[in-house]
Design a protein around this motif. Structure first.
Motif, PDB file in Angstrom:
ATOM      1  N   GLU A 490       0.814  -1.224   0.000  1.00  0.00           N
ATOM      2  CA  GLU A 490       0.000   0.000   0.000  1.00  0.00           C
ATOM      3  C   GLU A 490       0.846   1.272   0.000  1.00  0.00           C
ATOM      4  O   GLU A 490       0.364   2.341  -0.384  1.00  0.00           O
ATOM      5  N   MET A 491       2.096   1.161   0.442  1.00  0.00           N
ATOM      6  CA  MET A 491       2.919   2.358   0.526  1.00  0.00           C
ATOM      7  C   MET A 491       3.234   2.936  -0.856  1.00  0.00           C
ATOM      8  O   MET A 491       3.543   4.128  -0.985  1.00  0.00           O
ATOM      9  N   PHE A 492       3.126   2.122  -1.912  1.00  0.00           N
ATOM     10  CA  PHE A 492       3.457   2.604  -3.254  1.00  0.00           C
ATOM     11  C   PHE A 492       2.256   3.218  -3.966  1.00  0.00           C
ATOM     12  O   PHE A 492       2.409   3.719  -5.084  1.00  0.00           O
ATOM     13  N   ASN A 493       1.072   3.178  -3.349  1.00  0.00           N
ATOM     14  CA  ASN A 493      -0.112   3.720  -4.020  1.00  0.00           C
ATOM     15  C   ASN A 493      -0.031   5.229  -4.198  1.00  0.00           C
ATOM     16  O   ASN A 493      -0.575   5.773  -5.167  1.00  0.00           O
ATOM     17  N   SER A 494       0.592   5.909  -3.270  1.00  0.00           N
ATOM     18  CA  SER A 494       0.666   7.367  -3.347  1.00  0.00           C
ATOM     19  C   SER A 494       1.977   7.858  -3.933  1.00  0.00           C
ATOM     20  O   SER A 494       2.326   9.034  -3.774  1.00  0.00           O
ATOM     21  N   ALA A 495       2.730   6.992  -4.604  1.00  0.00           N
ATOM     22  CA  ALA A 495       4.023   7.390  -5.160  1.00  0.00           C
ATOM     23  C   ALA A 495       3.834   8.421  -6.263  1.00  0.00           C
ATOM     24  O   ALA A 495       2.916   8.322  -7.088  1.00  0.00           O
ATOM     25  N   GLN A 496       4.712   9.424  -6.254  1.00  0.00           N
ATOM     26  CA  GLN A 496       4.683  10.477  -7.262  1.00  0.00           C
ATOM     27  C   GLN A 496       6.025  10.527  -7.971  1.00  0.00           C
ATOM     28  O   GLN A 496       7.077  10.564  -7.336  1.00  0.00           O
ATOM     29  N   ILE A 497       5.952  10.546  -9.305  1.00  0.00           N
ATOM     30  CA  ILE A 497       7.164  10.556 -10.129  1.00  0.00           C
ATOM     31  C   ILE A 497       7.206  11.856 -10.904  1.00  0.00           C
ATOM     32  O   ILE A 497       6.194  12.294 -11.475  1.00  0.00           O
ATOM     33  N   GLY A 498       8.363  12.474 -10.911  1.00  0.00           N
ATOM     34  CA  GLY A 498       8.506  13.730 -11.637  1.00  0.00           C
ATOM     35  C   GLY A 498       9.963  14.050 -11.904  1.00  0.00           C
ATOM     36  O   GLY A 498      10.872  13.417 -11.373  1.00  0.00           O
ATOM     37  N   ALA A 499      10.153  15.054 -12.755  1.00  0.00           N
ATOM     38  CA  ALA A 499      11.507  15.485 -13.108  1.00  0.00           C
ATOM     39  C   ALA A 499      11.480  16.968 -13.429  1.00  0.00           C
ATOM     40  O   ALA A 499      10.459  17.501 -13.912  1.00  0.00           O
ATOM     41  N   GLN A 500      12.595  17.639 -13.168  1.00  0.00           N
ATOM     42  CA  GLN A 500      12.742  19.061 -13.483  1.00  0.00           C
ATOM     43  C   GLN A 500      14.040  19.273 -14.245  1.00  0.00           C
ATOM     44  O   GLN A 500      15.097  18.787 -13.825  1.00  0.00           O
ATOM     45  N   HIS A 501      13.932  19.993 -15.356  1.00  0.00           N
ATOM     46  CA  HIS A 501      15.092  20.398 -16.145  1.00  0.00           C
ATOM     47  C   HIS A 501      15.275  21.897 -15.960  1.00  0.00           C
ATOM     48  O   HIS A 501      14.322  22.668 -16.124  1.00  0.00           O
ATOM     49  N   SER A 502      16.476  22.301 -15.654  1.00  0.00           N
ATOM     50  CA  SER A 502      16.733  23.710 -15.381  1.00  0.00           C
ATOM     51  C   SER A 502      17.961  24.159 -16.154  1.00  0.00           C
ATOM     52  O   SER A 502      18.994  23.463 -16.154  1.00  0.00           O
ATOM     53  N   ILE A 503      17.845  25.310 -16.805  1.00  0.00           N
ATOM     54  CA  ILE A 503      18.963  25.902 -17.544  1.00  0.00           C
ATOM     55  C   ILE A 503      19.101  27.351 -17.079  1.00  0.00           C
ATOM     56  O   ILE A 503      18.393  28.242 -17.569  1.00  0.00           O
ATOM     57  N   PRO A 504      19.952  27.639 -16.121  1.00  0.00           N
ATOM     58  CA  PRO A 504      20.172  29.031 -15.705  1.00  0.00           C
ATOM     59  C   PRO A 504      21.225  29.697 -16.587  1.00  0.00           C
ATOM     60  O   PRO A 504      22.257  29.091 -16.916  1.00  0.00           O
ATOM     61  N   ILE A 505      20.954  30.937 -16.968  1.00  0.00           N
ATOM     62  CA  ILE A 505      21.879  31.749 -17.763  1.00  0.00           C
ATOM     63  C   ILE A 505      22.187  32.995 -16.952  1.00  0.00           C
ATOM     64  O   ILE A 505      21.272  33.741 -16.582  1.00  0.00           O
ATOM     65  N   THR A 506      23.468  33.217 -16.640  1.00  0.00           N
ATOM     66  CA  THR A 506      23.855  34.350 -15.795  1.00  0.00           C
ATOM     67  C   THR A 506      25.087  35.029 -16.373  1.00  0.00           C
ATOM     68  O   THR A 506      25.805  34.464 -17.204  1.00  0.00           O
ATOM     69  N   TYR A 625      -8.492  26.022 -10.583  1.00  0.00           N
ATOM     70  CA  TYR A 625      -7.549  25.033 -10.049  1.00  0.00           C
ATOM     71  C   TYR A 625      -6.512  24.731 -11.129  1.00  0.00           C
ATOM     72  O   TYR A 625      -6.698  25.034 -12.310  1.00  0.00           O
ATOM     73  N   SER A 626      -5.448  24.147 -10.713  1.00  0.00           N
ATOM     74  CA  SER A 626      -4.391  23.704 -11.619  1.00  0.00           C
ATOM     75  C   SER A 626      -4.320  22.184 -11.582  1.00  0.00           C
ATOM     76  O   SER A 626      -4.408  21.580 -10.505  1.00  0.00           O
ATOM     77  N   ARG A 627      -4.180  21.602 -12.744  1.00  0.00           N
ATOM     78  CA  ARG A 627      -4.089  20.134 -12.782  1.00  0.00           C
ATOM     79  C   ARG A 627      -2.778  19.620 -12.215  1.00  0.00           C
ATOM     80  O   ARG A 627      -2.585  18.413 -12.070  1.00  0.00           O
ATOM     81  N   PHE A 628      -1.870  20.566 -11.908  1.00  0.00           N
ATOM     82  CA  PHE A 628      -0.590  20.172 -11.312  1.00  0.00           C
ATOM     83  C   PHE A 628      -0.585  20.311  -9.796  1.00  0.00           C
ATOM     84  O   PHE A 628       0.473  20.194  -9.174  1.00  0.00           O
ATOM     85  N   GLU A 629      -1.765  20.551  -9.202  1.00  0.00           N
ATOM     86  CA  GLU A 629      -1.839  20.545  -7.746  1.00  0.00           C
ATOM     87  C   GLU A 629      -1.629  19.133  -7.216  1.00  0.00           C
ATOM     88  O   GLU A 629      -2.018  18.150  -7.855  1.00  0.00           O
ATOM     89  N   ASN A 630      -1.024  19.048  -6.032  1.00  0.00           N
ATOM     90  CA  ASN A 630      -0.747  17.761  -5.378  1.00  0.00           C
ATOM     91  C   ASN A 630       0.191  16.881  -6.187  1.00  0.00           C
ATOM     92  O   ASN A 630       0.146  15.657  -6.094  1.00  0.00           O
ATOM     93  N   THR A 631       1.012  17.525  -7.025  1.00  0.00           N
ATOM     94  CA  THR A 631       2.044  16.775  -7.735  1.00  0.00           C
ATOM     95  C   THR A 631       3.380  16.939  -7.000  1.00  0.00           C
ATOM     96  O   THR A 631       3.463  17.576  -5.950  1.00  0.00           O
ATOM     97  N   LEU A 632       4.401  16.345  -7.573  1.00  0.00           N
ATOM     98  CA  LEU A 632       5.680  16.288  -6.882  1.00  0.00           C
ATOM     99  C   LEU A 632       6.264  17.673  -6.631  1.00  0.00           C
ATOM    100  O   LEU A 632       6.758  17.957  -5.531  1.00  0.00           O
ATOM    101  N   TYR A 633       6.199  18.575  -7.615  1.00  0.00           N
ATOM    102  CA  TYR A 633       6.806  19.894  -7.477  1.00  0.00           C
ATOM    103  C   TYR A 633       5.782  21.013  -7.343  1.00  0.00           C
ATOM    104  O   TYR A 633       6.143  22.179  -7.275  1.00  0.00           O
ATOM    105  N   GLY A 634       4.501  20.672  -7.308  1.00  0.00           N
ATOM    106  CA  GLY A 634       3.466  21.673  -7.132  1.00  0.00           C
ATOM    107  C   GLY A 634       3.160  22.432  -8.406  1.00  0.00           C
ATOM    108  O   GLY A 634       3.854  22.313  -9.427  1.00  0.00           O
ATOM    109  N   PRO A 635       2.122  23.262  -8.384  1.00  0.00           N
ATOM    110  CA  PRO A 635       1.721  23.988  -9.591  1.00  0.00           C
ATOM    111  C   PRO A 635       2.573  25.243  -9.790  1.00  0.00           C
ATOM    112  O   PRO A 635       3.178  25.761  -8.850  1.00  0.00           O
TER     113      PRO A 635
END
Length: 920
Positions: A490-506, A625-635
């Motif tokens: 049951e512990m895997f029922n609420s598992a959330q998978i996500g990824a973030q790609h970031s490109i900072p330019i400074t 509402y946002s469909r990205f609510e309650n996701t790994l990184y939020g809306p």
């Protein structure tokens, strides 16, 4: 006839291997010492019957060498057959080297050699050092003893053969049989010190002893305890087998005795049983604890399994393994499980539960593989393990509120640009709420900064040349569960998978040579594998209607970006008071910084619907509402933000006249370190545009003692309901700012070692409390190791504490304390929310007595916090300890232990304790 020694100072002699017939030896030595004939070369006569010519008559005949040589060769031919009898083998097969400082006396009549004062004799792998050594060639024996002068017996023999060393009163050794007879021998084998009245060495592997004492005491002349046996068989580096054995303490026999005894002497780790301790518990009955078996698998790995059993049905199992590969890695793995039964079945207070705990620590030598690193620090299990364990007396571990784990592998790919990849699994567990958060696994990858417009040679200048960008990737599989569902499907029922790609330019550049400016933008793309859809269902919630949230599986993504710029500089202010003043100068370093940030609103990632008029609540309203609510990184944010950030950092230093009159330079003292202020102003906001002012700082009081403080200042006032309003506090009749919260903390640790040249570092990996998630020190109490009871980790400490000058003795001590106070006034409560003081100290009152105490006081609740008293006694070869926790809610208990220090005799012990009542 007796021949005196012609050379009394003869030293460093060597005698080659001799034959058994001693008369030939005497004739040979006599011939060498007294032969005074001088040999001359002579011509060989032409035949055997020829007479030698007269030396006065001149020989006129010419000499022809060739015929003479041929004649010699003819005469050299012998018609006698070769002797088929083989000569006897030499008794001594190697050189005998001997020495005597005062004299080496050769008695040819007795065929003996006497060596006196600091003498030694060496033969093959055998060496004997003694005051007097007698070498007897008749019997091929050597006899050695000490020197008795004015009733003082000195220069006792020291017999060494290979790795074995014996220190007797006297010794006889036979070269033929390699047997030895030793009187009053003293030797050490694998930590055992053996004292035997008579020792008979049969060969290299068997030694018989009579009237023997075995002890681990360092004082072999007068041991404080020993085991006495009449007969024993000793196999070096393997074992000692004895007959009837009694234990003596201070030369007084005790009732402890065995009809026979077996002592292993292996220098390597060996497998064997671990004897349990026994006792009685009020709620669980009689018990056997900490019994098991130790497996010495090889030089790199071992394994220990122990367990407990109570007559009411409670039991516990523990397995622990340590491994190490030098210059590569080392680690420790342990697993513990306990089945707890409280009271008897059928009674009202009967309870049954199970708890467990898993720990793993792995460290890698950084030099073994600089580009690849693997590490692990795991501490997970039941949230109540450290408070309910039936065999755990670690108070500091029981106070741990969070269990955390991390396993990571990092790989660096050298090149231009450099690529770093880290694969990890993390775990965080709150023992109070039983909430568990896991990241299994997470991936972090990054590409080092790339300067596309940088020159090939020289430094980078200007805005264009300093433009740089990089790439970062974060991917995660996050699991939120509770303690009761841990390791269940049951512990895997609420598992959330996500990824973030970031490109900072400074980029960064200088303005007017004194201002440092930077500007940059960050593009981010977020991927999720689950999203949320919301709708209004009139039949939901038992017909009452309401908003229903549906989880939709599938790939979704959104993209965000922002812009930021900053400007900063450093200002220096110096105030001189003169070199004759105690405070000669004060320097003020100011680092102001101004930043501007823009975060656009991403409304396109939000959906909306109208709540029907038939709804009981919020009828006709628009729900967004946002469909990205309650996701790994939020809306993404739906509010446009444009703000200016301001910060100010201050450092105050002083130059003080040095107390050392020989020093020509003043002493530098820090008065105030890192006094920081920060706030922000929201340009896009319509109210409450100023953010509260955050401040923090550090004041050094004395070396290693700093006062840390932090707090929040709010410029806005409160209404009558204690809610913040868009009116400045000063305009509402108050001060410029309201102090809404503040915190002050002090931590200090010092000891007598701080005033010495040497300090001792603590290995945190070996610290039981630190591995359980607590502090590595004893501020919240010290852990009593009830598995082996050892107090002193180094049983081979050579510190001599037998002779102590009491008037000049330096008392070792250490002390640490922590004080913290928190103030809260966000809604005019004006109260001290928490205030506590914790302290711990250890004091060596006497060379072998150590006392310690850990305690504290809670000023908020007006009560003494967890308190522990520690008493430890070093009994030379023994150790004794008593830990008592009289105050500490569920942790009140005491533990007493006395036993032998040596790990070889760790089973000879007595321990007794009273557990805390786990039901409270």
């Amino acid at each position: 006839m007796t021949v005196s020694n012609t050379e009394p100072k003869l030293q460093n002699n060597s005698i080659s291997a001799l034959q058994t017939n001693s008369q030939y030896l005497t004739i040979f030595l006599t011939f060498l010492l007294f032969s005074s004939s001088i040999l001359h070369a002579q011509d060989i006569p032409s035949n055997k019957s020829a007479k030698l010519p007269n030396s006065n008559i001149q020989d006129t005949l010419p000499v022809n060498l060739k015929p003479v040589v041929e004649q010699i060769n003819e005469q050299a031919q012998d018609t006698v057959k070769t002797d088929t009898i083989k000569p006897p083998n030499e008794t001594l097969t190697d050189i005998v080297d001997y020495f005597g400082e005062d004299y080496v006396f050769l008695n040819r009549k007795e065929n003996k050699i006497y060596m006196f004062n600091n003498a030694y004799i060496k033969y093959e792998d055998m060496r004997i050092d003694a005051g007097l050594i007698i070498l007897d060639y008749n019997k091929n024996e050597v006899y050695a003893k000490g020197i008795d002068s004015a009733g003082v017996y000195s220069q006792r023999p020291v017999f060494v053969q290979g790795p074995n060393k014996v220190e007797p009163d006297s010794i006889r050794y036979n070269f033929n049989s390699e047997k030895a007879l030793v009187y009053n021998s003293r030797t050490e084998q694998s930590g055992f010190r053996v004292i035997a009245e008579v020792t008979k060495k049969v060969n290299d592997s068997v030694v018989y002893l009579r009237n023997v004492k075995f002890t681990t005491s360092k004082n072999i002349e007068d041991p404080e305890y020993y085991f006495y046996t009449r007969k024993a068989k000793f196999v070096p580096k393997k074992k000692i087998v004895t007959g009837l054995t009694n234990m003596y303490i201070a030369d007084v026999p005790t009732p402890v005795g065995l009809p026979f005894a077996y002592f292993p002497l292996s220098e390597d780790r060996t497998s064997g049983f671990i004897l349990p301790s026994f006792g009685e518990n009020n709620s669980r009955g009689f018990f056997l604890q900490n019994g098991g078996y130790y497996f010495a698998i090889n030089d790199y790995l071992d394994f220990t399994i122990t367990g407990d059993y109570y007559t009411n049905g409670s039991y516990a199992l523990r397995g622990e393994s340590s491994y190490v590969v030098k210059y590569k890695y080392r680690g420790n793995l342990s697993a513990r499980y306990e089945n707890l039964v409280q009271e008897e079945r059928g009674f009202p207070n009967f309870q049954q539960s199970s708890i467990y705990n898993i720990r793993w620590t792995h460290t890698q030598d950084p030099k073994s593989n600089p580009s690849s690193r693997f590490s692990a620090s795991v501490n997970l299990g039941s949230s109540k393990y450290f408070t309910q364990s039936i065999n755990q007396t670690n108070n500091a571990s029981a106070l741990v509120n969070t269990l955390s784990s991390s396993i990571s592998y990092a790989k660096t790919f050298e090149g231009d640009p450099q690529v770093n990849v880290t694969l990890a699994a993390t775990h965080s567990q709150n023992t109070n709420t039983n909430q568990i958060s896991m990241s299994l696994p997470n991936l972090n990858a990054s590409v080092s900064r790339i300067y596309p417009f940088a020159p090939k040679n020289g430094t980078k200048k200007g805005i264009i040349q300093n433009i740089n960008f990089q790439y970062d990737l974060t991917a995660e599989n996050r699991i939120q569960t509770v303690d009761s569902l841990f390791f269940k499907p049951e512990m895997f029922n609420s598992a959330q998978i996500g990824a973030q790609h970031s490109i900072p330019i400074t980029t960064n550049f200088k303005i007017f040579k004194y201002l440092s400016a930077s500007a940059g933008t960050n593009f981010r793309e977020t991927w999720v594998m689950k999203s949320t859809r919301q709708r209004y269902d009139q039949n939901a919630f038992d017909g009452r209607g309401g908003i229903v949230k549906d989880t939709v599986s599938g790939f979704e993504s959104y993209r965000t970006y922002n812009f930021s710029t900053s400007l900063g500089t450093t200002l220096y202010g110096l105030f001189n008071f003169g070199n004759n003043k105690k405070i000669q100068a004060v320097r003020h370093v100011i680092r102001p910084s101004l930043s501007y940030n823009i975060n656009p609103a991403f409304d396109r990632y939000y959906d909306e619907f109208i709540i029907p008029e038939t709804a009981e609540e919020a009828a006709g309203q628009i729900h967004r509402y946002s469909r990205f609510e309650n996701t790994l990184y939020g809306p993404p944010s739906k509010v446009y933000s444009s703000s200016i950030g301001m910060s100010l950092s201050n450092n105050f230093e002083a130059k003080v006249r040095n107390r050392d009159t020989t020093s020509i330079e003043p002493k530098k003292v820090i008065l105030l370190n890192n006094l920081n202020f920060s706030t922000a102003y929201n340009l896009a906001g319509d109210s409450l545009q100023w953010s509260p002012v955050q401040f923090s700082g550090n004041i050094p009081i004395i070396p290693k003692l700093d006062l840390n403080f932090s707090g929040t200042l709010d410029p806005y006032a409160l209404d009558n309901n204690n809610n913040k309003i868009d009116v400045f506090n000063i305009e509402n009749g108050g001060s410029l700012f309201r102090l809404t919260n503040a915190n002050i903390s002090i931590n200090y640790s010092f000891s007598s070692r701080d005033f010495q040249s040497k300090t001792r570092d603590t290995d945190k990996i070996e610290n039981e409390t630190f591995r359980n998630g607590g502090r590595p020190d004893d501020l919240f109490g010290d852990a009593a190791n009830i598995y082996d009871g050892r107090i002193y980790d180094n049983e081979d400490d050579d510190t001599d504490k037998t002779n102590v000058d009491w008037y000049n003795y330096k008392i070792p001590w250490d002390m640490r304390f922590a004080y913290t106070i928190t103030y809260g006034n966000a809604r005019r409560q004006n109260e001290i929310s928490s205030q506590s003081f914790m302290m711990s100290t250890n004091l060596e009152l006497a060379p072998r007595w150590t006392v310690g105490v850990s305690s504290g006081y809670d000023f908020k609740n007006k009560g003494v916090t967890l308190t522990q008293f520690r008493f430890q006694r070093d009994l030379e070869s023994w150790q004794m300890s008593f830990n008592w926790t009289p105050i500490g809610s569920i942790n009140t208990a005491w533990y007493f232990f006395i036993g032998i220090k040596s790990s070889m005799l760790s089973d000879i012990k007595y321990d007794k304790r009273r557990e805390s009542d786990k039901r409270l």
